[in-house]
Design a protein around this motif. Structure first.
Motif, mmCIF file in Angstrom:
data_model
loop_
_atom_site.group_PDB
_atom_site.id
_atom_site.type_symbol
_atom_site.label_atom_id
_atom_site.label_comp_id
_atom_site.label_asym_id
_atom_site.label_seq_id
_atom_site.Cartn_x
_atom_site.Cartn_y
_atom_site.Cartn_z
ATOM 1 N N ALA A 73 0.831 -1.215 0.000
ATOM 2 C CA ALA A 73 0.000 0.000 0.000
ATOM 3 C C ALA A 73 0.861 1.259 0.000
ATOM 4 O O ALA A 73 0.519 2.247 -0.657
ATOM 5 N N VAL A 76 1.977 1.918 -3.465
ATOM 6 C CA VAL A 76 0.867 2.442 -4.272
ATOM 7 C C VAL A 76 0.683 3.936 -4.007
ATOM 8 O O VAL A 76 0.481 4.728 -4.930
ATOM 9 N N GLU A 107 -6.703 -4.925 -1.758
ATOM 10 C CA GLU A 107 -7.131 -3.516 -1.712
ATOM 11 C C GLU A 107 -6.180 -2.630 -2.511
ATOM 12 O O GLU A 107 -6.611 -1.718 -3.218
ATOM 13 N N SER A 108 -4.891 -2.916 -2.403
ATOM 14 C CA SER A 108 -3.887 -2.073 -3.066
ATOM 15 C C SER A 108 -3.911 -2.254 -4.585
ATOM 16 O O SER A 108 -3.821 -1.285 -5.349
ATOM 17 N N ASN A 110 -6.414 -3.178 -6.405
ATOM 18 C CA ASN A 110 -7.640 -2.555 -6.902
ATOM 19 C C ASN A 110 -7.445 -1.053 -7.109
ATOM 20 O O ASN A 110 -7.788 -0.495 -8.155
ATOM 21 N N PHE A 111 -6.852 -0.392 -6.111
ATOM 22 C CA PHE A 111 -6.683 1.064 -6.197
ATOM 23 C C PHE A 111 -5.664 1.430 -7.279
ATOM 24 O O PHE A 111 -5.849 2.412 -8.010
ATOM 25 N N LEU A 114 -7.468 1.127 -10.516
ATOM 26 C CA LEU A 114 -8.491 2.191 -10.595
ATOM 27 C C LEU A 114 -7.873 3.519 -11.014
ATOM 28 O O LEU A 114 -8.413 4.242 -11.847
ATOM 29 N N LYS A 115 -6.700 3.840 -10.446
ATOM 30 C CA LYS A 115 -6.069 5.139 -10.705
ATOM 31 C C LYS A 115 -4.969 5.033 -11.765
ATOM 32 O O LYS A 115 -4.251 5.999 -11.997
ATOM 33 N N PRO B 73 -12.144 3.528 -2.638
ATOM 34 C CA PRO B 73 -12.771 2.220 -2.422
ATOM 35 C C PRO B 73 -12.900 1.954 -0.917
ATOM 36 O O PRO B 73 -12.216 2.595 -0.120
ATOM 37 N N SER B 75 -11.593 0.471 1.465
ATOM 38 C CA SER B 75 -10.322 -0.217 1.737
ATOM 39 C C SER B 75 -9.517 0.594 2.742
ATOM 40 O O SER B 75 -8.474 1.150 2.411
ATOM 41 N N ALA B 78 -5.603 -0.426 3.070
ATOM 42 C CA ALA B 78 -4.732 -0.019 1.956
ATOM 43 C C ALA B 78 -4.745 1.486 1.746
ATOM 44 O O ALA B 78 -3.719 2.072 1.383
ATOM 45 N N GLY B 81 -2.399 2.942 4.119
ATOM 46 C CA GLY B 81 -1.049 2.666 3.639
ATOM 47 C C GLY B 81 -0.699 3.548 2.447
ATOM 48 O O GLY B 81 0.432 4.017 2.305
ATOM 49 N N THR B 82 -1.680 3.775 1.587
ATOM 50 C CA THR B 82 -1.493 4.653 0.438
ATOM 51 C C THR B 82 -1.193 6.074 0.906
ATOM 52 O O THR B 82 -0.296 6.742 0.380
ATOM 53 N N GLN B 109 -1.314 0.077 9.521
ATOM 54 C CA GLN B 109 -0.619 1.171 8.836
ATOM 55 C C GLN B 109 -0.362 2.353 9.773
ATOM 56 O O GLN B 109 0.673 3.007 9.675
#
Lengths: 277, 363
Positions: A73, A76, A107-108, A110-111, A114-115, B73, B75, B78, B81-82, B109
């Motif tokens: 994550a 990302v 989850e990571s 997917n994002f 998506l982006k 999303p 999430s 994540a 973490g992002t 995170q």
């Protein structure tokens, strides 16, 4: 090593607790690595992070986590920032087969799709999480297929074939840099030694020597070495041995951090206070 | 309609006469930070939806575009973490959660990464991240939409925690949190969103390090955290009617905590009641009481008391929920017991002018 060959100095990598090779492949400082293992103030984190949290921010080694899957994550997010800031650089993120079982993996990915983020996911599949085989952990062991299901191109390849790895990585990196979104590599490999430590662990009975033998025979380092003539190879080995000896000497001669270091680097204010002291 | 209870207290902090809601104060702080720094971005579940996080991000999507203001999303793990990764890359993300309970999905995170990065990487990197987390109350919020979990984060070195109770502090603390180079958990109570108070139009910061004395008194010290600050100020008025003059303190920043302001007050009053918007066990109130005990017990006689959520899961029915939370009446009663050193059995009624009418639901 094969992946980092395809990266530019300005690109960024995130790793996990087995991050030593990645750190070196991306240009991380060897002296700072060894000093870190010695717990010295000259270590890459001043002796505070240790073997599982290597970092060399100037070389784009942005850290490694001892919590499986966690840096996926973070990578990302870094890729989001690269894209948002219109920087030309990409991010490569390394993790093992175990990480693909964590929720943060799904989850990571997917994002990132998506982006349409500039990120290369590299799954080093060595088939074991500590002592448990992938077949006991994953209903669909085809990691590439799971990555594909999120909507990105994914490939599976033999990680012991360094040239194939270089070729696939270069292709993926080119596409990511061109703004085509994330790519995924499932790279098979094998852990020779025990989960933690230098010993063998066949006596535990969860895997056999016979299973390990073909992987050791296919050692990419030996395969590569066979392609180089003897004299050139000896020169290279001497050079590397010297570099290693220098790093160990440096680490041994370095000081341990002073007691005041215990309280620095919690917050920025402490860093300033220490600098002023 | 009754005047907002906090007006007089907040006015002492500002000369501004412009009245803004807490919601608009949060929105204005975000807008001003985004306007002066393109590194500031805002995201979270439903950030770009028509309700715009109770209005706290209204208009920002139109003004700054979907790269800087976006819904995510579902999430939390994540996306936290992002946010950490963005911060490592030089951005200043604000990650919004419409309930603090959702942070339980992001603990790895926050605790293992955000809090640790600066230290475990030897100061090579830092994480300028703001996590906005809202605490719900009433309208059936119940077990998983009402928790005040700020003490979890106070426990961890590397995280800062702030819980502003006035619009003035909501704006100044959010601006300070965004400018801070380390991760900040910004705690908003949903009922505080309905508070109004003076807020200067310009950009300003309320930095860590200074608690605010919101009412002066000599008989006891009452510390009210987050929404409980409102109830404490109501209790202070109830107590004044019977001749007990409470000094009320809003710590504002919980970590780092300005214990000195509280200690100076308790050195004078000798009695401390800490009322938290959370459970008392190992909570913020326990920490404040312990620190005051360590500091002042050798110096003078002390009477110490914590109040907070009942030690149960938050129920939804109003009949039980009413009993779950401290309120002005029960706070005033405990304060009087503390001052008199005995159970008095006193439980005042709430006069008309201290009743709240701003929030009528739904959430």
């Amino acid at each position: 090593m094969g992946v980092c060959e395809a990266l530019e100095p300005g690109d960024v990598v995130f790793g996990y607790y087995r991050c030593h090779a990645l750190y070196l492949a991306k240009g991380g400082d060897l002296r700072a690595l060894v000093a870190e293992l010695f717990g010295k103030a000259t270590g890459c984190t001043k002796g505070k992070g240790g073997s599982m949290h290597l970092i060399d921010a100037r070389r784009g080694v942005m850290g490694a986590s001892a919590i499986v899957g966690t840096t996926i994550a973070n990578a990302v997010g870094y890729a989001y920032a690269q894209k948002y800031c219109r920087r030309p650089n990409i991010v490569a993120c390394f993790f093992g087969d175990g990480a693909t079982e964590e929720g943060v993996f799904a989850e990571s990915l997917n994002f990132a799709v998506l982006k349409k983020l500039p990120i290369l996911f590299v799954c080093e599949n060595n088939f074991y999480a500590i002592h448990t085989h992938q077949n006991k952990r994953q209903g669909l062991p085809d990691i590439r297929a799971r990555a594909q299901a999120f909507g990105m191109r994914a490939e599976r390849l033999d990680g012991n074939d360094i040239f194939e790895l270089c070729r696939c990585s270069a292709d993926a990196v080119r596409s990511i840099r061109a703004g085509q979104g994330p790519r995924f590599l499932e790279v098979t490999t094998y852990r020779w030694r025990e989960h933690v430590g230098p010993g063998c662990d066949y006596h535990l009975g969860y895997r056999s020597e016979a299973e390990a033998q073909p992987w050791q025979d296919a050692d990419p380092l030996r395969r590569l070495a066979r392609l180089i003539d003897d004299q050139h190879r000896r020169e290279m080995e001497n050079e590397v041995e010297q570099e290693i000896a220098d790093a160990f000497a440096f680490a041994e001669q370095s000081e341990f951090p002073s007691a005041t270091e215990l309280y620095t680097d919690v917050f920025k204010e402490e860093a300033h206070a220490a600098a002023g002291a | 309609m009754p005047q907002p209870v906090l007006d007089s207290a907040s006015r002492s902090a500002t000369s501004s006469h412009r009245i803004l809601s807490y919601v608009d104060a949060v929105r204005e702080a975000t807008d001003l930070e985004m306007a002066c720094d393109p590194a500031v971005i805002v995201f979270g579940l439903d950030v770009d939806d028509p309700k715009a996080i109770q209005g706290t991000v209204r208009g920002l999507l139109e003004k700054y575009g979907p790269e800087r203001v976006f819904g995510t999303p579902l999430s939390e793990d994540a996306m936290t973490g992002t946010a950490v990764g963005m911060a490592l890359a030089g951005l200043r993300p604000i990650h919004v959660h419409i309930r603090m309970d959702f942070l339980m999905l992001a603990m790895n995170q926050l605790v293992n990464v955000a809090a640790k990065c600066r230290y475990m990487y030897g100061g090579q990197v830092h994480v300028p991240l703001v996590v906005r987390a809202m605490i719900g109350k009433s309208w059936g919020q119940g077990a998983q939409h009402s928790q005040g979990l700020h003490s979890f984060f106070m426990h961890v070195p590397g995280l800062k925690v702030v819980a502003p109770s006035t619009p003035y502090d909501a704006k100044g603390c959010l601006s300070a949190a965004v400018r801070d180079d380390d991760p900040v958990i910004y705690v908003e109570h949903r009922l505080l969103h309905f508070q109004s108070g003076p807020v200067p139009p310009e950009r300003y910061q309320v930095w860590p390090g200074k608690a605010r004395i919101t009412a002066k008194g000599n008989d006891l010290t009452i510390v009210g955290i987050s929404y409980m600050q409102i109830e404490c100020l109501r209790a202070q008025r109830l107590l004044a009617r019977i001749g007990i003059h409470a000094e009320v303190i809003d710590p504002i920043w919980l970590s780092p905590l300005d214990i000195d302001t509280i200690a100076a007050s308790v050195e004078k009053t000798g009695r401390l009641l800490v009322v938290d918007n959370g459970w008392t066990n190992c909570g913020a109130a326990a920490e404040i009481v312990a620190q005051i005990g360590e500091k002042l017990a050798p110096l003078r006689d002390l009477r110490l008391k914590r109040m907070g959520f009942a030690p149960v899961t938050c129920p939804t029915t109003p009949a039980l929920e009413e009993l779950f939370y401290p309120n002005a009446r029960t706070i005033a009663a405990q304060a009087r017991n503390l001052v008199e050193g005995a159970e008095t059995g006193w439980l005042p009624e709430i006069p008309e002018e201290l009743q709240t009418t701003a929030f009528k639901g739904p959430f």
